[in-house]
Design a protein around this motif. Sequence first.
Motif, PDB file in Angstrom:
ATOM      1  N   VAL A 129      10.042  62.274  33.982  1.00 51.47           N
ATOM      2  CA  VAL A 129       8.621  62.615  33.849  1.00 51.47           C
ATOM      3  C   VAL A 129       8.453  64.072  33.422  1.00 51.47           C
ATOM      4  O   VAL A 129       7.521  64.396  32.660  1.00 51.47           O
ATOM      5  CB  VAL A 129       7.845  62.337  35.153  1.00 51.47           C
ATOM      6  CG1 VAL A 129       7.897  60.851  35.503  1.00 51.47           C
ATOM      7  CG2 VAL A 129       8.336  63.191  36.318  1.00 51.47           C
ATOM      8  N   ALA A 130       9.358  64.941  33.890  1.00 49.42           N
ATOM      9  CA  ALA A 130       9.293  66.344  33.461  1.00 49.42           C
ATOM     10  C   ALA A 130       9.582  66.458  31.969  1.00 49.42           C
ATOM     11  O   ALA A 130       8.925  67.228  31.250  1.00 49.42           O
ATOM     12  CB  ALA A 130      10.281  67.189  34.264  1.00 49.42           C
ATOM     13  N   GLU A 131      10.543  65.677  31.477  1.00 49.93           N
ATOM     14  CA  GLU A 131      10.869  65.693  30.061  1.00 49.93           C
ATOM     15  C   GLU A 131       9.705  65.151  29.227  1.00 49.93           C
ATOM     16  O   GLU A 131       9.411  65.665  28.141  1.00 49.93           O
ATOM     17  CB  GLU A 131      12.133  64.873  29.806  1.00 49.93           C
ATOM     18  CG  GLU A 131      12.590  64.836  28.353  1.00 49.93           C
ATOM     19  CD  GLU A 131      12.892  66.225  27.793  1.00 49.93           C
ATOM     20  OE1 GLU A 131      12.774  66.388  26.557  1.00 49.93           O
ATOM     21  OE2 GLU A 131      13.236  67.147  28.569  1.00 49.93           O
ATOM     22  N   LEU A 132       9.017  64.132  29.733  1.00 48.04           N
ATOM     23  CA  LEU A 132       7.837  63.621  29.031  1.00 48.04           C
ATOM     24  C   LEU A 132       6.786  64.713  28.883  1.00 48.04           C
ATOM     25  O   LEU A 132       6.168  64.862  27.822  1.00 48.04           O
ATOM     26  CB  LEU A 132       7.247  62.417  29.781  1.00 48.04           C
ATOM     27  CG  LEU A 132       8.024  61.101  29.690  1.00 48.04           C
ATOM     28  CD1 LEU A 132       7.393  60.062  30.608  1.00 48.04           C
ATOM     29  CD2 LEU A 132       8.054  60.579  28.256  1.00 48.04           C
ATOM     30  N   ALA A 133       6.597  65.489  29.951  1.00 44.09           N
ATOM     31  CA  ALA A 133       5.621  66.587  29.885  1.00 44.09           C
ATOM     32  C   ALA A 133       6.032  67.622  28.850  1.00 44.09           C
ATOM     33  O   ALA A 133       5.196  68.110  28.069  1.00 44.09           O
ATOM     34  CB  ALA A 133       5.470  67.227  31.265  1.00 44.09           C
ATOM     35  N   ARG A 134       7.326  67.940  28.826  1.00 45.76           N
ATOM     36  CA  ARG A 134       7.813  68.929  27.854  1.00 45.76           C
ATOM     37  C   ARG A 134       7.689  68.415  26.420  1.00 45.76           C
ATOM     38  O   ARG A 134       7.579  69.201  25.475  1.00 45.76           O
ATOM     39  CB  ARG A 134       9.257  69.313  28.189  1.00 45.76           C
ATOM     40  CG  ARG A 134       9.375  70.188  29.442  1.00 45.76           C
ATOM     41  CD  ARG A 134      10.778  70.736  29.596  1.00 45.76           C
ATOM     42  NE  ARG A 134      11.720  69.716  30.003  1.00 45.76           N
ATOM     43  CZ  ARG A 134      12.051  69.450  31.272  1.00 45.76           C
ATOM     44  NH1 ARG A 134      11.477  70.138  32.261  1.00 45.76           N
ATOM     45  NH2 ARG A 134      12.930  68.524  31.564  1.00 45.76           N
ATOM     46  N   GLN A 135       7.715  67.090  26.253  1.00 47.80           N
ATOM     47  CA  GLN A 135       7.566  66.494  24.924  1.00 47.80           C
ATOM     48  C   GLN A 135       6.105  66.388  24.496  1.00 47.80           C
ATOM     49  O   GLN A 135       5.823  65.917  23.398  1.00 47.80           O
ATOM     50  CB  GLN A 135       8.202  65.099  24.912  1.00 47.80           C
ATOM     51  CG  GLN A 135       9.717  65.100  25.047  1.00 47.80           C
ATOM     52  CD  GLN A 135      10.279  63.692  25.194  1.00 47.80           C
ATOM     53  OE1 GLN A 135       9.536  62.709  25.195  1.00 47.80           O
ATOM     54  NE2 GLN A 135      11.598  63.602  25.319  1.00 47.80           N
ATOM     55  N   GLY A 136       5.196  66.822  25.377  1.00 50.88           N
ATOM     56  CA  GLY A 136       3.785  66.802  25.026  1.00 50.88           C
ATOM     57  C   GLY A 136       2.987  65.645  25.574  1.00 50.88           C
ATOM     58  O   GLY A 136       1.795  65.508  25.276  1.00 50.88           O
ATOM     59  N   LYS A 137       3.618  64.786  26.399  1.00 50.18           N
ATOM     60  CA  LYS A 137       2.893  63.695  27.038  1.00 50.18           C
ATOM     61  C   LYS A 137       2.212  64.260  28.284  1.00 50.18           C
ATOM     62  O   LYS A 137       2.834  64.436  29.325  1.00 50.18           O
ATOM     63  CB  LYS A 137       3.837  62.555  27.419  1.00 50.18           C
ATOM     64  CG  LYS A 137       4.641  61.985  26.257  1.00 50.18           C
ATOM     65  CD  LYS A 137       3.752  61.335  25.207  1.00 50.18           C
ATOM     66  CE  LYS A 137       4.583  60.663  24.113  1.00 50.18           C
ATOM     67  NZ  LYS A 137       3.738  60.077  23.058  1.00 50.18           N
ATOM     68  N   LYS A 138       0.937  64.555  28.182  1.00 48.49           N
ATOM     69  CA  LYS A 138       0.216  65.238  29.253  1.00 48.49           C
ATOM     70  C   LYS A 138      -0.398  64.297  30.282  1.00 48.49           C
ATOM     71  O   LYS A 138      -0.809  64.727  31.353  1.00 48.49           O
ATOM     72  CB  LYS A 138      -0.895  66.114  28.655  1.00 48.49           C
ATOM     73  CG  LYS A 138      -0.394  67.160  27.664  1.00 48.49           C
ATOM     74  CD  LYS A 138       0.591  68.117  28.320  1.00 48.49           C
ATOM     75  CE  LYS A 138       1.020  69.213  27.352  1.00 48.49           C
ATOM     76  NZ  LYS A 138       2.016  70.132  27.948  1.00 48.49           N
ATOM     77  N   HIS A 139      -0.442  63.013  29.965  1.00 51.72           N
ATOM     78  CA  HIS A 139      -1.115  62.054  30.844  1.00 51.72           C
ATOM     79  C   HIS A 139      -0.211  60.822  30.990  1.00 51.72           C
ATOM     80  O   HIS A 139       0.003  60.098  30.015  1.00 51.72           O
ATOM     81  CB  HIS A 139      -2.472  61.652  30.272  1.00 51.72           C
ATOM     82  CG  HIS A 139      -3.282  62.816  29.787  1.00 51.72           C
ATOM     83  ND1 HIS A 139      -3.914  63.692  30.636  1.00 51.72           N
ATOM     84  CD2 HIS A 139      -3.538  63.272  28.518  1.00 51.72           C
ATOM     85  CE1 HIS A 139      -4.536  64.626  29.943  1.00 51.72           C
ATOM     86  NE2 HIS A 139      -4.317  64.397  28.646  1.00 51.72           N
TER      87      HIS A 139
END
Length: 366
Positions: free
Chosen positions: A289-299
């Motif tokens: 989930v942290a990697e998703l956030a770093r990839q720009g997935k904010k939600h």
Amino acid sequence: MTTPTKEPANAAMDRPGEGRLAHAPADHPPVRRARVGVVLANLGTPDATDYWSMRRYLSEFLSDKRVVDYPSWKWQPLLQLIILSRRPFKSGEAYRSIWNTEKDESPLLTITREQTRKVAEGLEGLFGDGVMVDFCMRYGNPSTDSVLKRMQAAGCEKILFFPLYPQYASPTTATANDHAFRTLMQLKWQPALRTVPAYFEHPRYIEALANTVREGYAAAETPPEVLVASYHGVPKRFLMEGDPYHCQCQKTTRLLREALGWEADAVQTAFQSQFGPEEWVGPQTVEHVAELARQGKKHIAVISPAFASDCVETLEEIEEEIREAFIEAGGETFTYIPCLNDRDDHIAALLAVIENELAGWVSRQA
């Protein structure tokens, strides 16, 4: 249905009917009317959140060879002298953050009791009062041993044992079944026992999961961009040794995505609760989930398809630790979609599984 330390048996679920055999001697012990039993088996719960309650629970759990299969001479000194001197404090704190203070019990116990009540009502509607329903825990109370022995004493000559794990795994389904069979080894008159197989691809289970996702997305202030299906992890070695859990989790995710009609990257699989030094199946949820956030997935949204009931792994680990990892990495909104718990569509799925597995033992009422 009972929680032995807190409340008496539920009369609606236990109408044994007792009598004497025809032509039996006067001193012959009473014989119970033959019945069929259904036992819902969940993982377990500590009785309280204090150090000694947590230590007893964790010692039973982590001493299970299905959970940690290292040699006892190597594992037990480490467990008893080091791990259990500290971990009960941390685990107790986690449980206190989610504890049902009104009933003074864990949410897992509260939810499992309600699931059992609803399943009992459903089975009574299908088969009348000839089916006795109860629940047990693999670790803690009510114990598997006490519940199976009570059912046998109440006249259950046939028992359907239902581990509440949609995906089969050695540390969950197998150890629950092991414990049930160990209880039978103690009985002079063993009931016939059937175990329920994994139901990870059952259409009603998949549809119930899809319904919770649709509802969760509809209620979210900002529509999630990705749904993460987070399953409890297992060492990668288990997969290599033939445990089907990882494959069944992947199939559940695929079937859920297909039921929703979404693209492949809209639903992703991850695994949580890793501990110890060896490699586990991945990716790890907290890192993913942290990697998703770093990839720009904010939600994002997270669902836990492997858990039939919300528990410390969902209410504390996902709702607190994993949520925090996502937000700290730049995420903005984190939606947790609760487990199926006692939803009507989940109970309908459980009833469908149970009715199929009871075939030949009971018949529907006319």
